[in-house]
Design an enzyme around this catalytic site. Structure first.
Site, PDB file in Angstrom:
ATOM      1  N   GLU A  99       0.848  -1.202   0.000  1.00 19.18           N
ATOM      2  CA  GLU A  99       0.000   0.000   0.000  1.00 19.18           C
ATOM      3  C   GLU A  99       0.882   1.250   0.000  1.00 19.18           C
ATOM      4  O   GLU A  99       0.851   2.049   0.914  1.00 19.18           O
ATOM      5  CB  GLU A  99      -0.986  -0.010   1.177  1.00 19.18           C
ATOM      6  CG  GLU A  99      -0.332  -0.211   2.514  1.00 19.18           C
ATOM      7  CD  GLU A  99      -1.320  -0.289   3.668  1.00 19.18           C
ATOM      8  OE1 GLU A  99      -2.450  -0.764   3.479  1.00 19.18           O
ATOM      9  OE2 GLU A  99      -0.935   0.126   4.775  1.00 19.18           O
ATOM     10  N   GLY A 145       2.177   4.909  -1.290  1.00 19.24           N
ATOM     11  CA  GLY A 145       1.650   6.162  -1.812  1.00 19.24           C
ATOM     12  C   GLY A 145       2.768   6.929  -2.503  1.00 19.24           C
ATOM     13  O   GLY A 145       2.770   7.166  -3.708  1.00 19.24           O
ATOM     14  N   ARG A 146       3.784   7.241  -1.699  1.00 19.30           N
ATOM     15  CA  ARG A 146       4.872   8.109  -2.160  1.00 19.30           C
ATOM     16  C   ARG A 146       5.524   7.669  -3.460  1.00 19.30           C
ATOM     17  O   ARG A 146       5.671   8.458  -4.396  1.00 19.30           O
ATOM     18  CB  ARG A 146       5.938   8.165  -1.053  1.00 19.30           C
ATOM     19  CG  ARG A 146       7.013   9.202  -1.261  1.00 19.30           C
ATOM     20  CD  ARG A 146       8.101   9.060  -0.178  1.00 19.30           C
ATOM     21  NE  ARG A 146       7.525   8.899   1.143  1.00 19.30           N
ATOM     22  CZ  ARG A 146       7.191   9.897   1.954  1.00 19.30           C
ATOM     23  NH1 ARG A 146       7.420  11.133   1.594  1.00 19.30           N
ATOM     24  NH2 ARG A 146       6.655   9.658   3.139  1.00 19.30           N
ATOM     25  N   ARG A 205       6.026  19.675   3.273  1.00 21.16           N
ATOM     26  CA  ARG A 205       7.105  18.782   3.694  1.00 21.16           C
ATOM     27  C   ARG A 205       8.395  19.513   4.069  1.00 21.16           C
ATOM     28  O   ARG A 205       9.000  19.189   5.088  1.00 21.16           O
ATOM     29  CB  ARG A 205       7.381  17.706   2.631  1.00 21.16           C
ATOM     30  CG  ARG A 205       6.187  16.766   2.387  1.00 21.16           C
ATOM     31  CD  ARG A 205       6.552  15.581   1.514  1.00 21.16           C
ATOM     32  NE  ARG A 205       7.399  14.641   2.207  1.00 21.16           N
ATOM     33  CZ  ARG A 205       8.704  14.566   2.094  1.00 21.16           C
ATOM     34  NH1 ARG A 205       9.327  15.346   1.241  1.00 21.16           N
ATOM     35  NH2 ARG A 205       9.396  13.714   2.793  1.00 21.16           N
ATOM     36  N   TYR A 242       9.063  18.792   7.845  1.00 19.90           N
ATOM     37  CA  TYR A 242      10.104  17.792   8.114  1.00 19.90           C
ATOM     38  C   TYR A 242      11.504  18.293   7.780  1.00 19.90           C
ATOM     39  O   TYR A 242      12.451  17.518   7.872  1.00 19.90           O
ATOM     40  CB  TYR A 242       9.881  16.535   7.255  1.00 19.90           C
ATOM     41  CG  TYR A 242       8.505  15.914   7.294  1.00 19.90           C
ATOM     42  CD1 TYR A 242       8.000  15.374   8.486  1.00 19.90           C
ATOM     43  CD2 TYR A 242       7.731  15.809   6.149  1.00 19.90           C
ATOM     44  CE1 TYR A 242       6.750  14.765   8.514  1.00 19.90           C
ATOM     45  CE2 TYR A 242       6.482  15.195   6.167  1.00 19.90           C
ATOM     46  CZ  TYR A 242       5.999  14.683   7.343  1.00 19.90           C
ATOM     47  OH  TYR A 242       4.776  14.076   7.356  1.00 19.90           O
ATOM     48  N   CYS A 290       3.296  33.776   7.415  1.00 22.16           N
ATOM     49  CA  CYS A 290       3.960  34.450   8.532  1.00 22.16           C
ATOM     50  C   CYS A 290       4.548  33.399   9.477  1.00 22.16           C
ATOM     51  O   CYS A 290       4.193  33.318  10.656  1.00 22.16           O
ATOM     52  CB  CYS A 290       2.977  35.344   9.265  1.00 22.16           C
ATOM     53  SG  CYS A 290       2.196  36.548   8.186  1.00 22.16           S
TER      54      CYS A 290
HETATM   55  C1  LIG Z   1       0.768   6.765   4.841  1.00 19.79           C
HETATM   56  C2  LIG Z   1       0.528   5.306   4.787  1.00 19.79           C
HETATM   57  C3  LIG Z   1       0.868   4.592   3.648  1.00 19.79           C
HETATM   58  C4  LIG Z   1       1.605   5.185   2.491  1.00 19.79           C
HETATM   59  O1  LIG Z   1       2.877   5.591   2.853  1.00 19.79           O
HETATM   60  P1  LIG Z   1       3.913   6.058   1.718  1.00 19.79           P
HETATM   61  O2  LIG Z   1       5.097   6.525   2.489  1.00 19.79           O
HETATM   62  O3  LIG Z   1       3.245   7.159   0.980  1.00 19.79           O
HETATM   63  O4  LIG Z   1       4.176   4.881   0.859  1.00 19.79           O
HETATM   64  C5  LIG Z   1       0.539   3.248   3.610  1.00 19.79           C
HETATM   65  N1  LIG Z   1      -0.088   2.652   4.637  1.00 19.79           N
HETATM   66  C6  LIG Z   1      -0.413   3.311   5.758  1.00 19.79           C
HETATM   67  C7  LIG Z   1      -1.104   2.586   6.842  1.00 19.79           C
HETATM   68  C8  LIG Z   1      -0.125   4.664   5.873  1.00 19.79           C
HETATM   69  O5  LIG Z   1      -0.438   5.310   6.989  1.00 19.79           O
END
Ligand SMILES: *Cc1c(COP(=O)(O)O)cnc(C)c1O
Length: 423
Positions: A272, A274-275, A310, A314, A341
């Site tokens: 799963e 995302g990045r 980001r 971070y 600001c």
């Molecule tokens: C944020 C998250 C992801 C995705 O993380 P990436 O760093 O974007 O790959 C997958 N699973 C869970 C449970 C998350 O909280």
């Protein structure tokens, strides 16, 4: 000099800005699709492999649909993310609901959609049973605690709020089985923005061993293991992308060495991310609008931290290309700043770039995940538009920019103050 290639040039972006003013996020469809296909191909050895895209990284229906066309499911963690999928017709086991500290209403929605529910805690088992009823298929999120070192970004698993301990996990599967659950999955997520491919192979090994231990001690057989997300991307030009084929091959070997001899085949491998799916294929385009020379030199741009938080949140590095000056020598050291600001509203700190003039267009790279979606309205800043650069070269607006009306839409105004007295 910029070392990162772009799927567009200055002329194309100038053309786009005639219709869509800066700042905006621009996503590269061709790049995203090619990347999705590469991940699927790498894991093609595993029948039933599926990537559930982490919707929170870029919750735009056009992007989700495009990834769905490539075979991806959706990883949701909130009501809004569930409804977004529902409105696209993405339902059932195409959704993995990996939430934490979850409300009953969200579990009810996940149940209504037939999503795969991934429980974050052992106490959520009776909570789910009470609020939404137990499904046939249930997954639990494992937190290995001291048994596994996390990575620098997500931190030490022992200090992370997520998941069940090993002992709780065995207990939870048995309780669920006693209550009629018949299909099971196992999930973990112990890394974020991790660039070491072997880290993910070790995660698979950990889950495969757990699948074996679970079968031995309870007789419960898993249908899938979900390795979580967290594959990193090379934000810095000197970093290397994660070799997806190497990850997949490493996982395949562990599968052959552990799962096959244990007789636990078939076991689906899920992820799963995302990045790494959309991150490198999204760009924040912004215009340089001011220069300021005090103790340092500043370039002020028309985007700010609400478009990409980001760096401010971070201290993250995001590469910057000055359009039309890709080959120019980097001779000036500046802070590239927004208008908030807040002094951490900086896209780059003491970065050496080509000489930037007012009116230059800057590309802030790797803004396609955890970029627009982390936006906010603090300081009255509005979220920018999202545009899709399609495979045929055309551009489609997939989210309009927010307006002042959007900003004021939720406010209740008292009556205006009285007119000033007549002079
Ligand atoms: C944020 C998250 C992801 C995705 O993380 P990436 O760093 O974007 O790959 C997958 N699973 C869970 C449970 C998350 O909280």
């Amino acid at each position: 000099m910029s070392t990162r290639s772009l799927p567009f040039d200055e002329a194309r972006i100038r053309e786009i800005t005639r219709e869509y003013p800066t700042p905006f996020h621009l996503y590269d469809e061709a790049g995203m699709r090619a990347n999705a296909r590469r991940l699927n191909a790498a894991f093609a050895w595993n029948e039933g492999f599926r990537e559930y895209y982490a919707v929170k990284a870029a919750p735009n229906p056009h992007l989700i649909r495009l990834l769905h066309e490539e075979g991806f499911g959706c990883d949701c963690s909130s009501m809004a993310e569930l409804v977004l999928c529902e409105r696209l017709g993405i339902v059932g086991e195409q959704i993995m609901f990996t939430s934490n500290n979850t409300k009953g209403s969200e579990y009810r929605k996940a149940r209504e959609l037939g999503a795969i529910i991934n429980l974050d805690d052992i106490t959520h088992l009776p909570f789910l049973a009470e609020t939404a009823g137990l499904p046939d298929l249930l997954c639990f999120r494992y937190n290995p605690g001291p048994l596994r070192a996390g990575n620098a970004i997500i931190g030490n698993p022992e200090e992370a709020k997520y998941g069940l301990t090993r002992e709780q996990l065995f207990e939870a599967y048995q309780q669920a089985q006693q209550q009629g659950v018949s299909r099971f999955g196992l999930h973990t997520m112990v890394a974020s923005n991790e660039l070491n491919p072997d880290f993910f192979v070790e995660t698979a090994q950990m889950l495969f061993q757990l699948a074996i231990d679970l079968q031995n001690s309870t007789g419960i057989r898993l249908e899938f293991v979900n390795l979580g997300g967290g594959i990193g991307i090379p934000y810095r030009p000197e970093q290397e992308p994660v070799d997806l084929e190497r990850v997949a091959e490493g996982v395949r070997q562990r599968y052959a060495d552990m799962i096959v001899p244990a007789g636990l085949e078939p076991l689906r491998v899920l992820m799963e991310n995302g990045r790494c799916i959309t991150g490198p294929y999204g760009y924040l385009i912004t215009e340089a609008i001011h220069h300021k020379q005090i103790y340092r030199n500043y370039v002020g741009v028309d985007a700010c931290m609400s478009n990409l938080m980001r760096p401010g949140m971070y201290g993250a590095y995001h590469h910057i290309t000055v359009l039309g000056k890709e080959q120019a020598e980097a001779t000036s050291t500046v802070d590239v700043v927004g208008s908030l600001c807040e002094n951490n509203d900086k896209f780059a700190i003491q970065r050496t770039l080509p000489e930037i003039e007012t009116g230059d267009l800057l590309v802030i790279h790797d803004a396609g995940a955890h970029g627009h979606s982390m936006g906010f309205q603090y300081n009255g800043k509005l979220r920018s538009a999202e545009l899709l650069l399609k495979e045929d070269g055309s551009v489609q607006q997939i989210r309009r920019a927010e307006t002042l009306d959007d900003y004021f839409a939720t406010l209740e105004f008292p009556a205006p103050v009285a007119e000033p007295a007549e002079k």
